[in-house]
Design a protein around this motif. Structure first.
Motif, mmCIF file in Angstrom:
data_model
loop_
_atom_site.group_PDB
_atom_site.id
_atom_site.type_symbol
_atom_site.label_atom_id
_atom_site.label_comp_id
_atom_site.label_asym_id
_atom_site.label_seq_id
_atom_site.Cartn_x
_atom_site.Cartn_y
_atom_site.Cartn_z
ATOM 1 N N TYR A 114 122.183 65.741 48.596
ATOM 2 C CA TYR A 114 122.253 67.188 48.380
ATOM 3 C C TYR A 114 121.858 67.930 49.655
ATOM 4 N N ALA A 115 120.738 67.509 50.240
ATOM 5 C CA ALA A 115 120.250 68.199 51.444
ATOM 6 C C ALA A 115 121.242 68.062 52.582
ATOM 7 N N ALA A 116 121.809 66.868 52.728
ATOM 8 C CA ALA A 116 122.722 66.643 53.848
ATOM 9 C C ALA A 116 123.968 67.484 53.693
ATOM 10 N N VAL A 117 124.516 67.519 52.483
ATOM 11 C CA VAL A 117 125.741 68.286 52.284
ATOM 12 C C VAL A 117 125.468 69.775 52.463
ATOM 13 N N LYS A 118 124.314 70.229 51.970
ATOM 14 C CA LYS A 118 123.967 71.637 52.137
ATOM 15 C C LYS A 118 123.872 71.989 53.620
ATOM 16 N N PHE A 119 123.196 71.124 54.342
ATOM 17 C CA PHE A 119 123.072 71.323 55.789
ATOM 18 C C PHE A 119 124.443 71.422 56.431
ATOM 19 N N PHE A 120 125.303 70.491 56.085
ATOM 20 C CA PHE A 120 126.619 70.423 56.720
ATOM 21 C C PHE A 120 127.438 71.671 56.396
ATOM 22 N N ILE A 121 127.482 72.025 55.110
ATOM 23 C CA ILE A 121 128.353 73.132 54.693
ATOM 24 C C ILE A 121 127.839 74.454 55.273
ATOM 25 N N TYR A 122 126.542 74.668 55.199
ATOM 26 C CA TYR A 122 125.987 75.903 55.761
ATOM 27 C C TYR A 122 126.402 76.062 57.219
ATOM 28 N N THR A 123 126.154 75.016 57.991
ATOM 29 C CA THR A 123 126.423 75.115 59.416
ATOM 30 C C THR A 123 127.912 75.264 59.678
ATOM 31 N N MET A 124 128.693 74.543 58.882
ATOM 32 C CA MET A 124 130.137 74.559 59.118
ATOM 33 C C MET A 124 130.722 75.944 58.827
ATOM 34 N N VAL A 125 130.275 76.570 57.748
ATOM 35 C CA VAL A 125 130.808 77.889 57.403
ATOM 36 C C VAL A 125 130.567 78.855 58.564
ATOM 37 N N GLY A 126 129.334 78.846 59.048
ATOM 38 C CA GLY A 126 129.021 79.742 60.153
ATOM 39 C C GLY A 126 129.867 79.445 61.362
ATOM 40 N N SER A 127 129.993 78.159 61.701
ATOM 41 C CA SER A 127 130.651 77.870 62.965
ATOM 42 C C SER A 127 132.151 78.088 62.872
ATOM 43 N N LEU A 128 132.719 77.974 61.676
ATOM 44 C CA LEU A 128 134.163 78.214 61.584
ATOM 45 C C LEU A 128 134.489 79.678 61.841
ATOM 46 N N LEU A 129 133.647 80.565 61.292
ATOM 47 C CA LEU A 129 133.887 81.980 61.565
ATOM 48 C C LEU A 129 133.710 82.264 63.050
ATOM 49 N N MET A 130 132.758 81.562 63.650
ATOM 50 C CA MET A 130 132.563 81.724 65.084
ATOM 51 C C MET A 130 133.827 81.292 65.834
ATOM 52 N N LEU A 131 134.459 80.228 65.345
ATOM 53 C CA LEU A 131 135.676 79.756 66.013
ATOM 54 C C LEU A 131 136.744 80.839 65.990
ATOM 55 N N VAL A 132 136.908 81.476 64.839
ATOM 56 C CA VAL A 132 137.905 82.544 64.763
ATOM 57 C C VAL A 132 137.551 83.649 65.757
ATOM 58 N N ALA A 133 136.261 83.994 65.812
ATOM 59 C CA ALA A 133 135.833 85.045 66.729
ATOM 60 C C ALA A 133 136.104 84.637 68.172
ATOM 61 N N ILE A 134 135.816 83.377 68.495
ATOM 62 C CA ILE A 134 136.072 82.898 69.858
ATOM 63 C C ILE A 134 137.553 83.053 70.192
ATOM 64 N N LEU A 135 138.392 82.620 69.248
ATOM 65 C CA LEU A 135 139.824 82.678 69.515
ATOM 66 C C LEU A 135 140.281 84.129 69.689
ATOM 67 N N TYR A 136 139.714 85.011 68.863
ATOM 68 C CA TYR A 136 140.116 86.405 68.976
ATOM 69 C C TYR A 136 139.736 86.959 70.355
ATOM 70 N N VAL A 137 138.528 86.662 70.777
ATOM 71 C CA VAL A 137 138.080 87.160 72.079
ATOM 72 C C VAL A 137 138.963 86.614 73.186
ATOM 73 N N VAL A 138 139.280 85.324 73.097
ATOM 74 C CA VAL A 138 140.117 84.725 74.136
ATOM 75 C C VAL A 138 141.491 85.381 74.163
ATOM 76 N N MET A 139 142.019 85.662 72.983
ATOM 77 C CA MET A 139 143.335 86.299 72.918
ATOM 78 C C MET A 139 143.285 87.719 73.490
ATOM 79 N N GLN A 140 142.175 88.408 73.238
ATOM 80 C CA GLN A 140 142.037 89.748 73.798
ATOM 81 C C GLN A 140 141.989 89.689 75.314
ATOM 82 N N LEU A 141 141.269 88.684 75.819
ATOM 83 C CA LEU A 141 141.183 88.537 77.269
ATOM 84 C C LEU A 141 142.571 88.273 77.840
#
Lengths: 541, 640
Positions: free
Chosen positions: B253-280
């Motif tokens: 339970y703890a491991a999956v919670k850790f993984f999913i929490y972190t993954m959700v955050g970082s995926l949105l970050m990926l979209v943001a990164i891509l958007y910034v790169v595209m703007q550049l």
């Protein structure tokens, strides 16, 4: 119309597979060791792939209208998709070589059906005419119906095959209905000519839109987009696993290939493809529903094959998103993203399905998550490829699946506007996806089998191991250094100037040799242990 | 490439081989023997070949654990003790290798220039000439290789995926320097504390730790957003396995919670990164993930807010900031001791580091705008974490909640946007890594002996385990922030930085007041725990015959205790290298945030931007500019 050698070369990949299929029927009649047929069919398919690779590098060519020129295209889109289709089919047939022998349902028809179905797929991605498209699609589908029903005595297989057959025929009928309306509206069957008529505004709009809807519906059935997906989980579950693999990778690649042509050529006109009305918003909605529903439904599955079926549904959503992005970017990197996604999705899926095959053995096929419990501890060399496969499907860097997803999301970000929201839905749904893919890893590595529960015994099969090694090689290759393959699908499919065919030949060569070595090692080891194991079960039989 | 290989083969590889050989020849030499052999081996190679070349040293540090992971995969499974020893020695060699990064720091501390050296004491001269100068070799002599000025050092740049403008670009500055050293120090320590407690699947355990270190170092040294993202995700799987396979009862339970929490955050970050790169790309026509280029992009304020939120979510989950902290107690309690140590000491630091390196400089206006809000959450985290820690009966959970509280200080310091606050925040990250890492080790030690972590099961342990009690109290004092220990310096700097901050809209004094209560609460809950554990009568008979710290445990804790006092007494040595970078960060951030404030919804590049000089890249830039103009015209037309 001329029948020169040049034209013959262009249909070379098709002929290779077609004659290969015919030859296979003969060989089947005389072969004693049926498993080796899988190697033969893999070799035929890889020969087709090499042919296509060569054609890709010889560049696009104009073919004068004639017997084949006006029905089939010979462009780089087709040749690239050939690589995916032939590669996927070859790996699926290798998987079958191990699987069918292990489960004692070895019959040569499997490979014949597979080859002819792959022929249909290859023709489908070339189809530039409604007639050739329909014939190719039916050739593809008929073979798959047979593959799904391959385990004749299993009620599940019968159920899956019947569902697939009925719904598939239904979809074909809808598609055909759409085709006939389109013909009625425009008076043409050639996609390019349809485009001209539509652009000139000479087609009846109502009929046109109705035909477009029907055709998209028919094709959406084939790629199992939600809400036309109901057949997929049953068919995947009922089919023998190599056939599920084949369905997941080859059918999808082929139908997406033809969707690109139909949508971008026949319906590519501004009046049918715009942001307010027309197919792009419809396809975007379809993509969003498919991604969200596919991932949510996969969450609650108890059967790994059904989970993979829903996962492949959600991947169809990603691909649809790529298509919409491609429309917005006028081909461009959107199209490249779709093509790369298909390639990465193919190899990742083969890895996941192949490992699932390898985990089970005769009478103890791995079906549910519980069957996977403790495999990582007892048989790490089976569990590790499985983990890599699901991580790649999840989209974890630096594996092939990540780059596929990444490229599609990048295209969506580049398209901007409303696509950005689609991209956000995509990443959120893939975060949901992480949960069920992780469950595979949880069961493989972190759970112990319940007391008294039957323990999955992995099979020993050189064929399956070879397929896994080959797919695994490409999963890493496309993930860590995808450069050359990105050039292969670069926007406009014109190829970077410095693209060198030897890179791809080397890759293929390394994969095949590594696969062969792994297979040989597995066979040697199982040969040694067979001597020890064999006498024990013999008296029981 | 050859340079990196040479570095790896001539320096760390002989260290590992010699140390392992020594251990084989003198099997009864104990931990002291291993330490001596490693130090001797380092001396031997350095005296023979000098220091490795500064070119490619970061790659060498990054690839070293990757190579180890690869080797570990092929070691025989049955040889569990050997695998453990191999991984430990391998990681310690990596630590020794990473110490070369400190060359410029040591030089500046001892011999900033010939005149200073000549005027310094005889002892310093001898130490420099006969010990440090040969040891750091090239690092010591190259005057441009210094952390006294801002900018990235030891940079490397190679094309990775040309199609997307992705580069393998690495570099270190004052901000990341100590965090890298912290990583390379704490990973072997975390592996070693699991020496006895992890007895199953040792090979996989070692593999996970080696791979984890690749991800952590990579995230700290990456200067390419894509590379950073890959490394950021790469950390996830090994940590997930460490918690999920070797953890406690609810580990899955703890491991999956850790993984999913972190993954959700970082995926949105990926979209943001891509958007910034595209703007550049839209702005300049250059497709690149190079951080130093992307930083010049000026985005409209509303877009900054959305994108900053995406980045902030990823990093706030990792830190973790209230209210995204709920995965942390689960993960910490279920993880094996080694996992908890590495999680607290290094992984959480990546959140703060991410804010400082990416989120704040990329979106200067948005970060200033949100800073007071985030500071409120940081303060809630400080107080809430402290209260939660107070009521815990499980010591490990107590330490986990104390992490939430301490990291609130870090975040407060970073958002205060004063050089004191930021330096203090960075130093507090390092200090927290050391003291909380040590606390988790100590909790693990007692858990190994008693298989319980309930405060009620202890009492009077000071009589039974005097050394253990001493170290525990020292570390507690450091965690509480007693002057003279490392905890004090960071927290004091954060509080004083907050007090004079100008980003908090006049609330800075109130913020400081509330944050300071966290220090008091820390004293309450930590001393409460110490009291319950070590003082009073021995209430349980099981506690009467507990073994004190073993020699290995002492060796593991020794460097941490030394660092507690070293940072506490001479913080200047640690603060000096980061000053220039922090100052530069502040100046740039303030200027850009002002510019961004003035220009409102306009997009463009910040003043002073110049297209890269590379002629190959200059040509497409012009093309892109035309396209941009056309696009903008189209966009305006569409909007109109």
């Amino acid at each position: 119309m001329t029948f020169d050698i040049d034209t013959m070369m262009l249909v070379g990949p098709l002929l290779t597979v077609a004659f290969g299929g015919l030859a296979m029927m003969l060989v089947d009649a005389f072969a004693k060791e049926k498993a080796e047929l899988s190697v033969v069919s893999a070799v035929i398919l890889l020969a087709g792939a090499s042919f296509s690779l060569a054609l890709w590098f010889s560049g696009p060519r104009e073919v004068e209208a004639g017997m084949i020129g006006s029905y089939l295209a010979y462009d780089r889109l087709a040749h690239f998709l050939d690589l995916v289709i032939c590669g996927g089919a070859a790996l699926a047939s290798l998987l079958a070589g191990g699987y069918l022998r292990e489960h004692r349902i070895e019959r040569g028809e499997f490979y014949v059906l597979l080859l002819f179905s792959a022929l249909g797929a290859m023709a489908l991605v070339r189809a530039v005419d409604l007639l050739s498209m329909f014939i190719a699609l039916e050739t593809l589908s008929l073979g798959v119906y047979g593959l799904v029903a391959f385990r004749r005595h299993s009620p599940r297989a019968a159920e899956g095959a019947l569902k697939y057959f009925l719904l598939g025929s239904f979809a074909s009928a809808i598609l055909l209905f759409g085709i006939s309306m389109l013909y009625g509206a425009t008076g043409h069957t050639s996609l390019a000519e349809i485009h001209q008529v539509v652009a000139a505004g000479e087609a009846a709009p109502t009929l046109l839109i109705l035909s477009m809807l029907l055709m998209i519906t028919g094709l959406a059935f084939k790629i199992s987009a939600v809400p036309f997906h109901a057949w997929a989980p049953d068919a995947y579950q009922g089919a023998v696993t190599p056939a599920s693999t084949y369905m997941a990778v080859v059918v999808k690649a082929a139908v997406f290939g033809v969707m690109i042509r139909v949508l971008f050529i026949a319906f590519g006109d501004e009046s049918l493809a715009n942001a307010d009305s027309g197919w792009p918003p419809a396809l975007a909605a379809l993509a969003a529903i498919t991604m969200v529903f596919g991932n949510l439904a996969a969450l609650v599955q108890k059967n790994v094959k059904r989970m993979l079926a829903y996962s492949s549904i959600s991947h169809a959503g990603f691909l649809l998103m790529g298509l919409v992005a491609a429309w917005k970017l006028h081909g461009g990197s959107g199209l490249s993203a779709v093509l790369f996604y298909l390639a990465s999705y193919t190899v990742s899926n083969v890895l996941a399905f192949g490992s699932l095959i390898l985990v089970g053995s005769r009478g103890k096929e791995a079906v549910s998550y519980e069957d996977l419990a403790g495999v990582g501890r007892r048989h790490p060399w089976v569990a590790v490829p499985f983990a890599i496969g699901v991580l790649s499907l999840m989209g974890f860097p630096p594996l092939a699946g990540f780059f596929g997803k990444y490229y599609v999301i990048l295209a969506a970000a580049e398209a901007g506007g409303g696509m950005l929201w689609l991209a956000v839905i995509a990443v959120l749904s893939s975060a949901v996806g992480a949960y069920y893919y992780l469950r595979v890893i949880v069961f493989l590595f972190m759970r112990k089998p319940e007391e008294g529960a039957p323990v999955a015994v992995p099979m020993r099969s050189g064929h399956v191991v070879a397929a896994l090694v080959m797919a695994g090689y490409y999963v890493l290759r496309l993930g860590i250094t995808p450069g050359a393959y990105l050039d292969l699908v670069s926007p406009g499919l014109d190829g970077a100037t410095d693209l060198d065919v030897s890179v791809f030949l080397w890759d293929g060569g390394i994969a095949v040799v590594a696969g062969a070595i792994a297979a040989a090692l597995t066979t040697l080891r199982s040969g040694a242990s067979d001597d020890a194991d064999e006498p024990a079960p013999a008296p029981a039989e | 490439m050859t340079q990196i290989l040479t570095t790896l083969l001539v320096w760390p590889l002989p260290w590992v081989l010699l140390t392992l050989l020594f251990g084989r020849v003198f099997p009864r030499s104990g931990t002291l023997g291993y330490v001596g052999a490693m130090v001797g081996a380092v001396f031997l190679t350095t005296m023979t070949f000098g220091a490795p070349s500064p070119d490619g040293i970061l790659s060498a540090i990054l690839l070293w654990p990757a190579l180890g992971a690869l080797i570990a995969l092929f070691l025989p499974r049955q040889w569990s003790d050997g695998v453990r020893r191999f991984a430990s020695v391998w990681l310690w060699a990596g630590f020794a290798l990473s110490l070369y990064l400190l060359g410029p720091v040591v030089r500046e501390a001892l011999a900033p220039n010939p005149e200073a050296l000549a005027s310094s004491g005889r002892l310093v001269q001898i130490a420099w000439e006969h010990f440090f100068a040969p040891f750091f070799g090239a690092f010591g002599s190259d005057a441009s290789l210094t952390f006294a000025t801002a900018g990235y050092r030891f940079t490397e740049d190679a094309a990775w995926i040309e199609t997307f403008g992705i580069h393998y670009k690495l570099g270190v500055d004052g901000i990341s320097l100590w965090l890298i050293i912290l990583t390379t120090l704490l990973t072997p320590i975390a592996l070693d504390v699991s020496w006895n407690s992890v007895s199953t699947k040792v090979k996989e355990f070692a593999f996970s730790f080696l791979l984890l270190q690749v991800g952590m170092i990579g995230a700290f040294v990456a200067l390419d957003l894509f590379l950073f993202y890959v490394m950021w995700e790469l950390m996830l799987v090994p940590m997930y396995l460490i918690i999920g396979i070797w953890g406690g009862k609810d580990r899955v339970y703890a491991a999956v919670k850790f993984f999913i929490y972190t993954m959700v955050g970082s995926l949105l970050m990926l979209v943001a990164i891509l958007y910034v790169v595209m703007q550049l790309k839209a702005e300049t026509g250059i497709l690149t993930f190079d951080l130093t280029q992307i930083l010049w992009l000026k985005l409209p304020r509303t877009e900054q807010l959305v994108l900053f939120s995406a980045f902030a979510l990823a990093f706030a989950i990792k830190v973790p900031m209230f209210p995204f902290h709920t995965w942390l107690p689960d993960a910490h309690v279920q993880a094996p001791t080694g996992g908890s140590v590495i999680l607290a000491a290094v992984l959480l630091k990546l959140g703060g580091y991410g804010f400082l390196r990416f989120a704040m400089p990329l979106f200067p206006w948005a970060s200033r705008y949100i800073a007071p809000t985030l500071a409120v959450f940081a303060i809630i985290g400080i107080i809430y974490g402290a209260y939660c820690a107070w009521v815990q009966r499980d010591i490990k959970k107590l330490v986990a909640y104390s992490s939430v509280s301490h990291l609130g200080f870090v975040m407060l310091g970073l958002f205060s946007m004063t050089s004191g606050g930021i330096s203090g925040g960075i130093l507090q990250m390092v200090s927290h890594g050391i003291s909380t890492g040590a606390l988790f080790i100590l909790v693990g030690v007692i858990y190994d002996r008693r298989h319980t972590r309930d405060l009620a099961d202890f009492g009077g342990l000071a009589k039974v385990m005097p050394v253990y009690a001493t170290i525990f109290v020292i570390v507690t004092m450091s965690s509480v922030g007693l002057p003279g220990t490392n905890g004090f310096v960071g927290e004091f700097m954060v509080l004083s930085g907050t007090f004079v901050s100008r980003t908090f809209n006049l609330y800075q004094k109130i913020f400081t007041l509330f944050a300071a209560t966290g220090v008091i609460l820390a004293a309450i809950y930590m001393l409460h725990a110490v009291l319950k554990t070590f003082w009073g009568p021995i209430t349980r008979p099981e506690n009467e015959k507990l073994q004190d710290l073993t020699s290995r445990e002492r060796w593991i804790l020794a460097p941490l205790v030394v660092l507690v006092f070293w940072i506490g007494v001479t913080p200047g040595f640690f603060l000096h290298p980061m000053e220039a970078s922090v100052e530069d960060f502040m100046v740039t951030w303030t200027a850009r945030s002002d510019q961004s404030y003035r220009s409102g919804e306009e997009r463009g590049m910040y003043d002073g931007w110049q297209p890269p000089a590379d002629p190959a890249e200059a040509a497409p830039a012009e093309e892109g500019a035309e396209e941009t103009a056309a696009n903008e015209a189209a966009a305006e037309g569409g909007a109109g």
